[in-house]
Design an enzyme around this catalytic site. Sequence first.
Site, mmCIF file in Angstrom:
data_model
loop_
_atom_site.group_PDB
_atom_site.id
_atom_site.type_symbol
_atom_site.label_atom_id
_atom_site.label_comp_id
_atom_site.label_asym_id
_atom_site.label_seq_id
_atom_site.Cartn_x
_atom_site.Cartn_y
_atom_site.Cartn_z
ATOM 1 N N LYS A 110 70.003 9.925 -9.082
ATOM 2 C CA LYS A 110 69.668 10.376 -7.729
ATOM 3 C C LYS A 110 70.796 11.245 -7.195
ATOM 4 C CE LYS A 110 66.079 7.328 -6.287
ATOM 5 N NZ LYS A 110 65.892 5.899 -6.390
ATOM 6 N N LYS A 189 57.617 12.886 -17.306
ATOM 7 C CA LYS A 189 57.313 11.522 -16.896
ATOM 8 C C LYS A 189 56.623 11.534 -15.519
ATOM 9 C CE LYS A 189 59.311 7.242 -15.403
ATOM 10 N NZ LYS A 189 60.393 6.482 -14.872
ATOM 11 N N LYS A 192 56.496 10.000 -8.521
ATOM 12 C CA LYS A 192 56.198 10.663 -7.242
ATOM 13 C C LYS A 192 57.277 11.677 -6.881
ATOM 14 C CE LYS A 192 57.654 6.595 -4.676
ATOM 15 N NZ LYS A 192 57.774 5.835 -5.919
HETATM 16 P P1 ADP Z 1 58.293 6.671 -9.114
HETATM 17 O O1 ADP Z 1 59.012 7.179 -10.343
HETATM 18 O O2 ADP Z 1 56.983 7.323 -8.929
HETATM 19 O O3 ADP Z 1 59.175 6.737 -7.884
HETATM 20 P P2 ADP Z 1 58.930 3.885 -9.100
HETATM 21 O O4 ADP Z 1 60.317 4.233 -9.496
HETATM 22 O O5 ADP Z 1 58.671 3.352 -7.729
HETATM 23 O O6 ADP Z 1 57.983 5.153 -9.370
HETATM 24 O O7 ADP Z 1 58.367 2.871 -10.196
HETATM 25 C C1 ADP Z 1 57.806 1.612 -9.962
HETATM 26 C C2 ADP Z 1 57.574 0.935 -11.297
HETATM 27 O O8 ADP Z 1 56.648 1.704 -12.100
HETATM 28 C C3 ADP Z 1 58.835 0.819 -12.126
HETATM 29 O O9 ADP Z 1 58.871 -0.449 -12.734
HETATM 30 C C4 ADP Z 1 58.725 1.917 -13.146
HETATM 31 O O10 ADP Z 1 59.344 1.608 -14.344
HETATM 32 C C5 ADP Z 1 57.223 2.038 -13.357
HETATM 33 N N1 ADP Z 1 56.906 3.440 -13.661
HETATM 34 C C6 ADP Z 1 56.960 4.474 -12.793
HETATM 35 N N2 ADP Z 1 56.586 5.631 -13.371
HETATM 36 C C7 ADP Z 1 56.302 5.341 -14.655
HETATM 37 C C8 ADP Z 1 55.872 6.115 -15.783
HETATM 38 N N3 ADP Z 1 55.629 7.415 -15.683
HETATM 39 N N4 ADP Z 1 55.687 5.477 -16.951
HETATM 40 C C9 ADP Z 1 55.904 4.131 -17.046
HETATM 41 N N5 ADP Z 1 56.312 3.349 -16.041
HETATM 42 C C10 ADP Z 1 56.521 3.923 -14.842
#
Ligand code: ADP
Length: 321
Positions: A110, A189, A192
Amino acid sequence: MRVLSGIQPTGRFHWGNYFGAIQQYIELQDEDESYYFIANLHALTTIRDRELLRQLTLDAAIDLLALGLDPNRANLFAQSDIPEVSELCWLLLSGTSMGLLERCVSFKDKKARGIQANVGLFTYPVLMSADILAYDADVVPVGEDQLQHIEVCRDLAMSFNHQFGDVFTLPKGKVLADSAKVPGTDGEKMSKSYNNTLELFEAPKPQRKKIMRITTDSRPMEEPKPDYEDDTLFQLYRLVATESECAEMAELYQRGGFGYGEVKKAVADAADRYFAEPRARREELAAHPERVREILADGANVARKKAGDVLLRAQQACGVK
Ligand code: ADP
Ligand code: TRP
């Protein structure tokens, strides 16, 4: 065995969240005891709009219930309803070295992307550790990117136990083997933060439009594509199609002679079918938010009792009680 996991309500859930994390929660809800919470205190490090945070917290609960989390089998609650966790967090923070947190990839990432880091973001893994240790969790199902935080939790628990006696249960992280990375509409990947998501409960029409715009390569139609497993569309299709549909699609790729438009349509059709039931359940739940709030309150009652016991144990061990 006690299972625990949390998910941040920082946006509407997408396929990555579901196939990478939520699906596992739901599969594990039949263990002896399971605790699932909406991590709204963690979300506060990024969301600074009170109405939005309230709405996203409720939406997250509705989504989890619609996707199959059963409040009769699992405890579902909001993180902020368990003040014991924040208190436990302080006990842990007092013994956490700066270096341990500076090494955390999610924080480093970040910062590298220019997102202004606040102290909450920096100490995020310690609050997460308190979340886990407060319930004596044995297993923590998470997406792969969260494993380092579980290691931090184990480090903090071991060091506390070493100094003060056997207070905390050491948890284990659990990642679904083939869930590692769900690709987004641009092939990166899905996240959001990259604006490339397919939301779980987006209306079918706009979702179909997004799927039709997924980036594909420019190889000619007739060319066989034996590397189908690396293809974004195939990877998405595999998540929502049946096994036999997948096998057929794999054959089609290997044979060649098809257009990606066809595959996109197949992905959209399979997704409509896959999410039809949760979608219907979601509509029903969204029409009765008071029922959802009741479920969260019941879950919090159970969780507070457990967290209170563990907090007292930790307070007595370190001498503040
Ligand atoms: P984002 O990347 O959209 O901000 P988060 O970090 O809030 O999503 O992720 C919430 C959960 O979903 C975590 O446990 C994360 O590992 C899983 N996750 C998020 N995006 C993916 C992805 N593209 N593939 C697999 N797992 C994911
Ligand atoms: N950090 C997790 C995520 O972003 C959410 C979370 C907060 C969590 N506390 C937790 C996950 C405790 C597991 C256990 O996905």
